[in-house]
Motif scaffolding. Structure first.
Motif, PDB file in Angstrom:
ATOM      1  N   LEU A  75       0.834  -1.205   0.000  1.00  8.65           N
ATOM      2  CA  LEU A  75       0.000   0.000   0.000  1.00  8.65           C
ATOM      3  C   LEU A  75       0.868   1.254   0.000  1.00  8.65           C
ATOM      4  N   LEU A  76       1.902   1.264   0.789  1.00  7.61           N
ATOM      5  CA  LEU A  76       2.807   2.419   0.849  1.00  7.61           C
ATOM      6  C   LEU A  76       3.492   2.641  -0.497  1.00  7.61           C
ATOM      7  N   ALA A  77       3.934   1.565  -1.132  1.00  6.20           N
ATOM      8  CA  ALA A  77       4.600   1.695  -2.435  1.00  6.20           C
ATOM      9  C   ALA A  77       3.673   2.352  -3.446  1.00  6.20           C
ATOM     10  N   TYR A  78       2.420   1.921  -3.481  1.00  2.55           N
ATOM     11  CA  TYR A  78       1.486   2.521  -4.426  1.00  2.55           C
ATOM     12  C   TYR A  78       1.042   3.912  -3.987  1.00  2.55           C
ATOM     13  N   GLY A  79       1.022   4.162  -2.698  1.00  2.00           N
ATOM     14  CA  GLY A  79       0.719   5.507  -2.218  1.00  2.00           C
ATOM     15  C   GLY A  79       1.762   6.514  -2.657  1.00  2.00           C
ATOM     16  N   VAL A  80       3.007   6.089  -2.680  1.00  2.00           N
ATOM     17  CA  VAL A  80       4.105   6.964  -3.083  1.00  2.00           C
ATOM     18  C   VAL A  80       3.959   7.378  -4.547  1.00  2.00           C
ATOM     19  N   VAL A  81       3.514   6.481  -5.401  1.00  2.00           N
ATOM     20  CA  VAL A  81       3.435   6.796  -6.828  1.00  2.00           C
ATOM     21  C   VAL A  81       2.042   7.241  -7.285  1.00  2.00           C
ATOM     22  N   PHE A  82       1.099   7.336  -6.376  1.00  2.00           N
ATOM     23  CA  PHE A  82      -0.286   7.659  -6.710  1.00  2.00           C
ATOM     24  C   PHE A  82      -0.407   8.959  -7.521  1.00  2.00           C
ATOM     25  N   VAL A  83       0.142  10.040  -7.015  1.00  2.00           N
ATOM     26  CA  VAL A  83       0.025  11.338  -7.694  1.00  2.00           C
ATOM     27  C   VAL A  83       0.845  11.343  -8.981  1.00  2.00           C
ATOM     28  N   THR A  84       2.025  10.735  -8.945  1.00  3.06           N
ATOM     29  CA  THR A  84       2.859  10.668 -10.146  1.00  3.06           C
ATOM     30  C   THR A  84       2.125   9.946 -11.268  1.00  3.06           C
ATOM     31  N   LYS A  85       1.481   8.829 -10.940  1.00  5.31           N
ATOM     32  CA  LYS A  85       0.726   8.094 -11.951  1.00  5.31           C
ATOM     33  C   LYS A  85      -0.416   8.945 -12.497  1.00  5.31           C
ATOM     34  N   PHE A  86      -1.095   9.687 -11.634  1.00  8.23           N
ATOM     35  CA  PHE A  86      -2.179  10.548 -12.104  1.00  8.23           C
ATOM     36  C   PHE A  86      -1.656  11.543 -13.130  1.00  8.23           C
ATOM     37  N   VAL A  87      -0.564  12.206 -12.812  1.00  8.48           N
ATOM     38  CA  VAL A  87      -0.005  13.211 -13.720  1.00  8.48           C
ATOM     39  C   VAL A  87       0.394  12.561 -15.047  1.00  8.48           C
ATOM     40  N   LEU A  88       1.057  11.412 -14.986  1.00 14.29           N
ATOM     41  CA  LEU A  88       1.469  10.728 -16.214  1.00 14.29           C
ATOM     42  C   LEU A  88       0.261  10.266 -17.034  1.00 14.29           C
ATOM     43  N   PHE A  89      -0.743   9.725 -16.372  1.00 20.01           N
ATOM     44  CA  PHE A  89      -1.951   9.306 -17.090  1.00 20.01           C
ATOM     45  C   PHE A  89      -2.645  10.518 -17.714  1.00 20.01           C
ATOM     46  N   ASP A  90      -2.747  11.596 -16.956  1.00 19.37           N
ATOM     47  CA  ASP A  90      -3.448  12.784 -17.434  1.00 19.37           C
ATOM     48  C   ASP A  90      -2.707  13.472 -18.574  1.00 19.37           C
ATOM     49  N   ARG A  91      -1.379  13.558 -18.463  1.00 19.85           N
ATOM     50  CA  ARG A  91      -0.596  14.296 -19.451  1.00 19.85           C
ATOM     51  C   ARG A  91      -0.162  13.453 -20.643  1.00 19.85           C
ATOM     52  N   LEU A  92       0.003  12.144 -20.438  1.00 19.58           N
ATOM     53  CA  LEU A  92       0.526  11.298 -21.520  1.00 19.58           C
ATOM     54  C   LEU A  92      -0.492  10.301 -22.059  1.00 19.58           C
ATOM     55  N   VAL A  93      -1.067   9.521 -21.175  1.00 18.07           N
ATOM     56  CA  VAL A  93      -1.892   8.391 -21.617  1.00 18.07           C
ATOM     57  C   VAL A  93      -3.229   8.848 -22.178  1.00 18.07           C
ATOM     58  N   PHE A  94      -3.943   9.656 -21.424  1.00 22.45           N
ATOM     59  CA  PHE A  94      -5.284  10.072 -21.828  1.00 22.45           C
ATOM     60  C   PHE A  94      -5.332  11.530 -22.263  1.00 22.45           C
ATOM     61  N   ALA A  95      -4.199  12.126 -22.591  1.00 26.23           N
ATOM     62  CA  ALA A  95      -4.108  13.548 -22.913  1.00 26.23           C
ATOM     63  C   ALA A  95      -4.921  13.932 -24.129  1.00 26.23           C
ATOM     64  N   ASP A  96      -4.934  13.103 -25.144  1.00 25.72           N
ATOM     65  CA  ASP A  96      -5.636  13.456 -26.376  1.00 25.72           C
ATOM     66  C   ASP A  96      -7.144  13.542 -26.177  1.00 25.72           C
ATOM     67  N   ARG A  97      -7.643  12.990 -25.098  1.00 27.21           N
ATOM     68  CA  ARG A  97      -9.071  13.059 -24.793  1.00 27.21           C
ATOM     69  C   ARG A  97      -9.538  14.511 -24.698  1.00 27.21           C
TER      70      ARG A  97
END
Length: 149
Positions: free
Chosen positions: A115-137
């Motif tokens: 849980l801690l490992a995923y908590g650490v990357v939670f916000v980073t993943k959001f930014v990457l998903f928002d800016r890279l993965v689903f950005a064209d949406r």
């Protein structure tokens, strides 16, 4: 963006619940920490992708190229975070095997490390998903702005 973040957070909670249940179950059934973490990741990754794509970002990519790009970036980011979780749980397992005798207590500590490992990357993943993965949406659904003369 706040709505997307809240939906992402809710979807992440669902995925995390799936992962934690599988992690603790697999570990208590005798799987080592690495295999338990891999199984846990797999149990959470698929619902997480579906919830992120359909609900959080409301993505509706239709073309093969867009879909392939989205899938490639999403799974690359997800696999990197899985590697981080494997490192965290393996290090925790090494520590708890030498200090904690109860398998139940060991599984709780392993679940906390996961849980801690995923908590650490939670916000980073959001930014990457928002800016890279689903950005064209955003660009596909944006209404052109009009300016006053």
């Amino acid at each position: 963006m706040i709505g997307t973040f809240l939906r992402y957070g809710a979807g992440s909670l669902v995925a995390m619940a799936c992962s934690e249940i599988v992690l603790v179950g697999a570990y208590n059934l005798g799987a080592d920490s690495q295999w338990a973490t891999i199984l846990a990741w797999a149990a959470g990754a698929l619902p997480n992708y579906v919830l992120n794509r359909r609900w959080a970002w409301r993505s509706d990519t239709r073309t093969g190229g867009e879909k392939l790009r989205e899938l490639t970036l999403y799974w690359l980011i997800t696999l990197i975070t899985a590697g981080f979780a494997i490192l965290a749980t393996t290090a925790t397992d090494d520590w708890i095997m030498n200090t904690v005798t109860s398998r139940g207590a060991q599984s709780v500590l392993l679940a906390a490390a996961y849980l801690l490992a995923y908590g650490v990357v939670f916000v980073t993943k959001f930014v990457l998903f928002d800016r890279l993965v689903f950005a064209d949406r955003r660009t596909r659904h944006q209404v052109p702005s009009t300016t006053r003369a």
